[in-house]
Design an enzyme around this catalytic site. Structure first.
Site, short mmCIF file in Angstrom:
data_model
loop_
_atom_site.label_atom_id
_atom_site.label_comp_id
_atom_site.label_asym_id
_atom_site.label_seq_id
_atom_site.Cartn_x
_atom_site.Cartn_y
_atom_site.Cartn_z
N LEU A 236 12.13 -19.68 -2.30
CA LEU A 236 11.00 -18.91 -1.76
C LEU A 236 9.76 -19.09 -2.64
CD1 LEU A 236 10.36 -16.06 0.08
CD2 LEU A 236 10.29 -15.21 -2.24
N HIS B 207 2.54 2.89 -9.03
CA HIS B 207 2.28 1.45 -9.23
C HIS B 207 3.46 0.78 -9.94
CE1 HIS B 207 -1.59 1.85 -7.56
NE2 HIS B 207 -2.15 2.48 -8.57
N ASP C 254 0.81 -1.22 0.00
CA ASP C 254 0.00 0.00 0.00
C ASP C 254 0.85 1.27 0.00
OD1 ASP C 254 -2.38 1.34 -0.08
OD2 ASP C 254 -2.71 1.29 2.07
C1 IPE Z 1 -5.31 -2.77 -0.06
O1 IPE Z 1 -5.02 -1.42 -0.29
C2 IPE Z 1 -5.24 -3.54 -1.33
C3 IPE Z 1 -3.92 -3.65 -1.92
C4 IPE Z 1 -2.81 -3.12 -1.47
C5 IPE Z 1 -3.83 -4.44 -3.11
P1 IPE Z 1 -6.16 -0.37 -0.57
O2 IPE Z 1 -5.48 0.94 -0.76
O3 IPE Z 1 -7.03 -0.83 -1.67
O4 IPE Z 1 -7.00 -0.41 0.78
P2 IPE Z 1 -7.90 0.68 1.48
O5 IPE Z 1 -8.88 1.18 0.47
O6 IPE Z 1 -6.99 1.77 1.95
O7 IPE Z 1 -8.53 -0.04 2.62
C1 IPE Z 2 -1.46 0.11 -3.39
O1 IPE Z 2 -1.29 1.48 -3.47
C2 IPE Z 2 -1.70 -0.55 -4.72
C3 IPE Z 2 -3.06 -1.03 -4.92
C4 IPE Z 2 -4.02 -0.97 -4.04
C5 IPE Z 2 -3.37 -1.67 -6.17
P1 IPE Z 2 -2.53 2.45 -3.51
O2 IPE Z 2 -2.91 2.65 -4.93
O3 IPE Z 2 -3.61 2.01 -2.63
O4 IPE Z 2 -1.86 3.77 -2.95
P2 IPE Z 2 -2.51 4.79 -1.95
O5 IPE Z 2 -2.99 4.02 -0.77
O6 IPE Z 2 -3.63 5.46 -2.69
O7 IPE Z 2 -1.40 5.72 -1.60
MG MG Z 3 -4.09 2.32 -0.72
#
Ligand code: IPE
Ligand code: IPE
Ligand code: MG
Length: 244
Positions: free
Chosen positions: A132, A38, A21
């Site tokens: 792994l 990403h 995240d």
């Molecule tokens: C969780 O992150 C999902 C992934 C990292 C793939 P999100 O950014 O989607 O989660 P929320 O919305 O903050 O709970």
């Molecule tokens: C995690 O990063 C990747 C996915 C959930 C696919 P985010 O896209 O959720 O990044 P933030 O949380 O908005 O910073």
């Molecule tokens: Mg996120």
């Protein structure tokens, strides 16, 4: 903290899971589009998988796309759907070098045919590897996973292959995507959010949880070490009494 402990002195968790995240916020801080985050985040899966493999971790589960992430804008979803292809094209040689086996956890009902073929091909090509296990959770949701397991078991009852009384926790576990992995020891969430967001709810029942502020693209080997040091300072009681 990293320097005071040598890796040989640490109890290395067998199975670590990470919620990838903070990609979007990482990019925003740099005045760049979320997709740039990403891209960096995807690259970091390779870095951390190799670091984990060198540390002797047996399995690393990474949450790359959730069943809820489909609700994001179309262009972001399309970008994220390129992840399996990126993986195959850019990481395969290094993963081979490090003997990393790749598997995928998630629904097989919503992904494109092309992506399903890529996932199948990577799984097939790496399945004999002994290093792994990198478990990429893609279109993964814990509630969907548990619901799928319930349906499989219910069907067996309907077909009279098993009796209701035979259903136990190990049967449920045997029908989760993670059935072949060691028990989850440590679950890490970078980026400052303190929630599980539908990740490994069953598996995390007795995992140690570790939260840090670093955004995923900046989460490096030393951050991983900090999490492992923290894990080493936990007293895992599993409902029993203190073990010291
Ligand atoms: C969780 O992150 C999902 C992934 C990292 C793939 P999100 O950014 O989607 O989660 P929320 O919305 O903050 O709970
Ligand atoms: C995690 O990063 C990747 C996915 C959930 C696919 P985010 O896209 O959720 O990044 P933030 O949380 O908005 O910073
Ligand atoms: Mg996120």
């Amino acid at each position: 903290m990293f320097k005071t402990k040598k890796i040989e002195d640490l109890n290395i968790p067998q199975h670590i899971a990470i919620i990838l995240d903070g990609n979007g916020r990482w990019a925003k801080k740099r005045h760049m589009p979320r997709t740039y985050g990403h891209q960096k985040g995807t690259e970091n899966i390779k870095t951390i998988a190799i670091a984990a493999s060198k540390m002797g971790i047996k399995a690393l589960s990474v949450y790359a796309f959730s069943t809820e992430n489909w609700s994001r804008p179309d262009d972001e979803v399309s970008f994220l759907m390129k992840l399996p292809g990126e993986f195959e094209a850019r990481f395969k040689d290094e993963f081979k070098k490090h003997d990393i086996k790749v598997m995928f956890s998630g629904r097989k009902t919503h992904l494109s045919k092309e992506n399903l073929e890529i996932l199948e091909r990577i799984t097939e090509k790496t399945k004999e590897r002994q290093g792994l296990v990198l478990n990429i959770c893609f279109d993964y949701g814990s509630r969907a996973e548990i619901t799928e397991a319930i349906k499989i078991i219910a069907k067996k009852v309907e077909d009279k292959q098993i009796k209701i009384e035979e259903i136990d926790e190990s049967m449920v576990e045997d029908n989760l995507y993670t059935r072949e992995l060691p028990k989850l020891d440590l679950l890490i969430r970078p980026s400052g959010e303190i929630r599980l967001s539908n990740f490994l709810l069953w598996q995390a029942a007795y995992a140690e949880l570790y939260f840090c502020e670093t955004y995923w693209p900046d989460f490096n080997e030393s951050e991983l070490m900090k999490a492992i040091v923290s894990y080493n300072n936990r007293d895992r009681r599993f409902g029993g009494l203190k073990n010291k």
